[in-house]
Motif scaffolding. Structure first.
Motif, PDB file in Angstrom:
ATOM      1  N   TRP A 118       6.827  -6.429 -10.342  1.00 54.18           N
ATOM      2  CA  TRP A 118       7.849  -5.399 -10.215  1.00 54.18           C
ATOM      3  C   TRP A 118       7.330  -4.287  -9.311  1.00 54.18           C
ATOM      4  N   TYR A 119       8.237  -3.809  -8.449  1.00 55.85           N
ATOM      5  CA  TYR A 119       7.915  -2.682  -7.578  1.00 55.85           C
ATOM      6  C   TYR A 119       8.981  -1.607  -7.724  1.00 55.85           C
ATOM      7  N   ASP A 120       8.547  -0.391  -7.505  1.00 56.96           N
ATOM      8  CA  ASP A 120       9.445   0.758  -7.522  1.00 56.96           C
ATOM      9  C   ASP A 120      10.019   0.968  -6.126  1.00 56.96           C
ATOM     10  N   MET A 121      10.906   1.922  -6.032  1.00 53.97           N
ATOM     11  CA  MET A 121      11.489   2.339  -4.753  1.00 53.97           C
ATOM     12  C   MET A 121      11.516   3.862  -4.757  1.00 53.97           C
ATOM     13  N   VAL A 122      11.016   4.456  -3.687  1.00 49.41           N
ATOM     14  CA  VAL A 122      11.160   5.899  -3.532  1.00 49.41           C
ATOM     15  C   VAL A 122      12.068   6.168  -2.346  1.00 49.41           C
ATOM     16  N   TRP A 123      12.834   7.219  -2.470  1.00 47.83           N
ATOM     17  CA  TRP A 123      13.638   7.712  -1.358  1.00 47.83           C
ATOM     18  C   TRP A 123      12.976   8.972  -0.850  1.00 47.83           C
ATOM     19  N   MET A 124      12.802   9.010   0.464  1.00 48.26           N
ATOM     20  CA  MET A 124      12.246  10.204   1.103  1.00 48.26           C
ATOM     21  C   MET A 124      13.273  10.723   2.091  1.00 48.26           C
ATOM     22  N   THR A 133       0.859  -1.191   0.000  1.00 48.49           N
ATOM     23  CA  THR A 133       0.000   0.000   0.000  1.00 48.49           C
ATOM     24  C   THR A 133       0.892   1.236   0.000  1.00 48.49           C
ATOM     25  N   HIS A 134       0.278   2.378   0.003  1.00 48.62           N
ATOM     26  CA  HIS A 134       1.012   3.640   0.086  1.00 48.62           C
ATOM     27  C   HIS A 134       1.143   4.134   1.524  1.00 48.62           C
ATOM     28  N   ASP A 135       0.806   3.279   2.487  1.00 48.54           N
ATOM     29  CA  ASP A 135       0.814   3.690   3.894  1.00 48.54           C
ATOM     30  C   ASP A 135       2.149   4.260   4.347  1.00 48.54           C
ATOM     31  N   SER A 136       3.249   3.630   3.965  1.00 49.19           N
ATOM     32  CA  SER A 136       4.556   4.097   4.435  1.00 49.19           C
ATOM     33  C   SER A 136       4.889   5.477   3.869  1.00 49.19           C
ATOM     34  N   VAL A 137       4.569   5.695   2.600  1.00 55.08           N
ATOM     35  CA  VAL A 137       4.808   7.017   2.007  1.00 55.08           C
ATOM     36  C   VAL A 137       3.981   8.065   2.733  1.00 55.08           C
ATOM     37  N   HIS A 138       2.711   7.784   2.965  1.00 51.21           N
ATOM     38  CA  HIS A 138       1.842   8.749   3.657  1.00 51.21           C
ATOM     39  C   HIS A 138       2.313   9.007   5.090  1.00 51.21           C
ATOM     40  N   PHE A 139       2.741   7.955   5.776  1.00 48.93           N
ATOM     41  CA  PHE A 139       3.269   8.087   7.134  1.00 48.93           C
ATOM     42  C   PHE A 139       4.460   9.046   7.139  1.00 48.93           C
ATOM     43  N   HIS A 140       5.401   8.818   6.243  1.00 50.55           N
ATOM     44  CA  HIS A 140       6.595   9.669   6.197  1.00 50.55           C
ATOM     45  C   HIS A 140       6.255  11.102   5.773  1.00 50.55           C
ATOM     46  N   GLU A 141       5.313  11.264   4.865  1.00 52.52           N
ATOM     47  CA  GLU A 141       4.905  12.626   4.486  1.00 52.52           C
ATOM     48  C   GLU A 141       4.372  13.376   5.698  1.00 52.52           C
ATOM     49  N   ILE A 187       9.587  13.197  -0.982  1.00 55.68           N
ATOM     50  CA  ILE A 187      10.173  12.278  -1.959  1.00 55.68           C
ATOM     51  C   ILE A 187      11.253  13.021  -2.733  1.00 55.68           C
ATOM     52  N   VAL A 188      12.433  12.430  -2.775  1.00 60.02           N
ATOM     53  CA  VAL A 188      13.556  13.053  -3.487  1.00 60.02           C
ATOM     54  C   VAL A 188      14.072  12.190  -4.634  1.00 60.02           C
ATOM     55  N   ALA A 189      13.611  10.944  -4.713  1.00 64.73           N
ATOM     56  CA  ALA A 189      14.016  10.069  -5.809  1.00 64.73           C
ATOM     57  C   ALA A 189      12.965   8.988  -6.001  1.00 64.73           C
ATOM     58  N   HIS A 190      12.815   8.572  -7.240  1.00 63.58           N
ATOM     59  CA  HIS A 190      11.871   7.507  -7.575  1.00 63.58           C
ATOM     60  C   HIS A 190      12.555   6.590  -8.577  1.00 63.58           C
ATOM     61  N   PHE A 191      12.823   5.362  -8.140  1.00 62.22           N
ATOM     62  CA  PHE A 191      13.463   4.359  -8.987  1.00 62.22           C
ATOM     63  C   PHE A 191      12.384   3.383  -9.449  1.00 62.22           C
ATOM     64  N   HIS A 192      12.348   3.118 -10.732  1.00 59.11           N
ATOM     65  CA  HIS A 192      11.281   2.319 -11.322  1.00 59.11           C
ATOM     66  C   HIS A 192      11.701   0.863 -11.509  1.00 59.11           C
ATOM     67  N   ARG A 193      10.758  -0.035 -11.199  1.00 61.58           N
ATOM     68  CA  ARG A 193      10.921  -1.468 -11.424  1.00 61.58           C
ATOM     69  C   ARG A 193      12.279  -1.983 -10.946  1.00 61.58           C
ATOM     70  N   CYS A 194      12.625  -1.632  -9.740  1.00 62.43           N
ATOM     71  CA  CYS A 194      13.948  -2.026  -9.222  1.00 62.43           C
ATOM     72  C   CYS A 194      13.895  -3.216  -8.276  1.00 62.43           C
ATOM     73  N   GLY A 195      12.706  -3.650  -7.891  1.00 61.40           N
ATOM     74  CA  GLY A 195      12.579  -4.808  -7.017  1.00 61.40           C
ATOM     75  C   GLY A 195      11.451  -5.703  -7.498  1.00 61.40           C
ATOM     76  N   LYS A 196      11.708  -6.995  -7.525  1.00 59.30           N
ATOM     77  CA  LYS A 196      10.678  -7.935  -7.969  1.00 59.30           C
ATOM     78  C   LYS A 196      10.372  -8.898  -6.827  1.00 59.30           C
ATOM     79  N   LYS A 197       9.100  -8.953  -6.482  1.00 66.51           N
ATOM     80  CA  LYS A 197       8.673  -9.836  -5.401  1.00 66.51           C
ATOM     81  C   LYS A 197       7.256 -10.305  -5.717  1.00 66.51           C
ATOM     82  N   PHE A 198       6.964 -11.554  -5.394  1.00 64.74           N
ATOM     83  CA  PHE A 198       5.657 -12.148  -5.679  1.00 64.74           C
ATOM     84  C   PHE A 198       5.317 -12.071  -7.170  1.00 64.74           C
ATOM     85  N   GLY A 199       6.364 -12.134  -8.003  1.00 71.27           N
ATOM     86  CA  GLY A 199       6.170 -12.121  -9.447  1.00 71.27           C
ATOM     87  C   GLY A 199       5.790 -10.769 -10.021  1.00 71.27           C
TER      88      GLY A 199
END
Length: 169
Positions: A159-165, A131-139, A145-157
């Protein structure tokens, strides 16, 4: 009542019990396998040698934990940390994360840390694993958010992104 204190190695089983479902049932952690108790303790020792490692207890039960570790090992980065926070899934949305983060932030300020960073799994569309819960919590805590990396982690078949906050102290 929830209290915050420094973690000890005796807390490792309870902390690992909180972390394990995030590994095995969610994309919040990009780990595939739950670490062993020995590996978890090794991480605790490594991270707490230099930075705060805290637990939250409610009625004597550990319900969450947080810690900081080096953002990068080179000397010029010594005023920046990466933060991590996990709350028992049954204890979310009770203010425990805020209490933990506040204590962590205060301890880091006392150490002269100027920049708190959080690496967060992300997807444009929420699903059963993320979910977006962690992003909302940190906001809500003042991170941006200072960086957004696309399709950098694959889990449960999938692709997921990674954001740096980051939060500047």
């Amino acid at each position: 009542m929830t209290t915050i204190r420094k973690a000890t190695l005796d807390d490792a089983p309870a902390l690992l019990a909180i972390y394990a479902p995030y590994v095995s049932e969610t994309a919040v952690s990009f780990e595939y396998d739950v670490p062993t108790i020995d590996e978890f303790r090794r991480r605790m020792v490594a991270f707490s040698a230099r930075y705060p490692y805290l637990v939250a207890e409610t009625d004597g039960e550990i319900v969450g934990y947080c810690y900081a570790h080096a953002f990068h090992e080179r000397a010029a980065f010594q005023w920046s940390v990466e933060t991590t926070i996990y709350i028992a899934r049954s204890q979310r949305r009770k203010g425990i994360g805020y209490q933990l983060h506040e204590a962590l932030e205060q301890a880091l300020r006392q150490q002269g840390i100027l920049n708190m960073n959080a690496s967060i799994a992300y997807s444009d569309h929420e699903d059963e694993y993320l979910t977006h819960d962690s992003v909302h919590f940190h906001e809500r805590l003042g991170y941006n958010i200072v960086a957004h990396f696309h399709r950098c982690g694959k889990k449960f078949g999938r692709w997921y992104d990674m954001v740096w906050m980051e939060k500047l102290l």
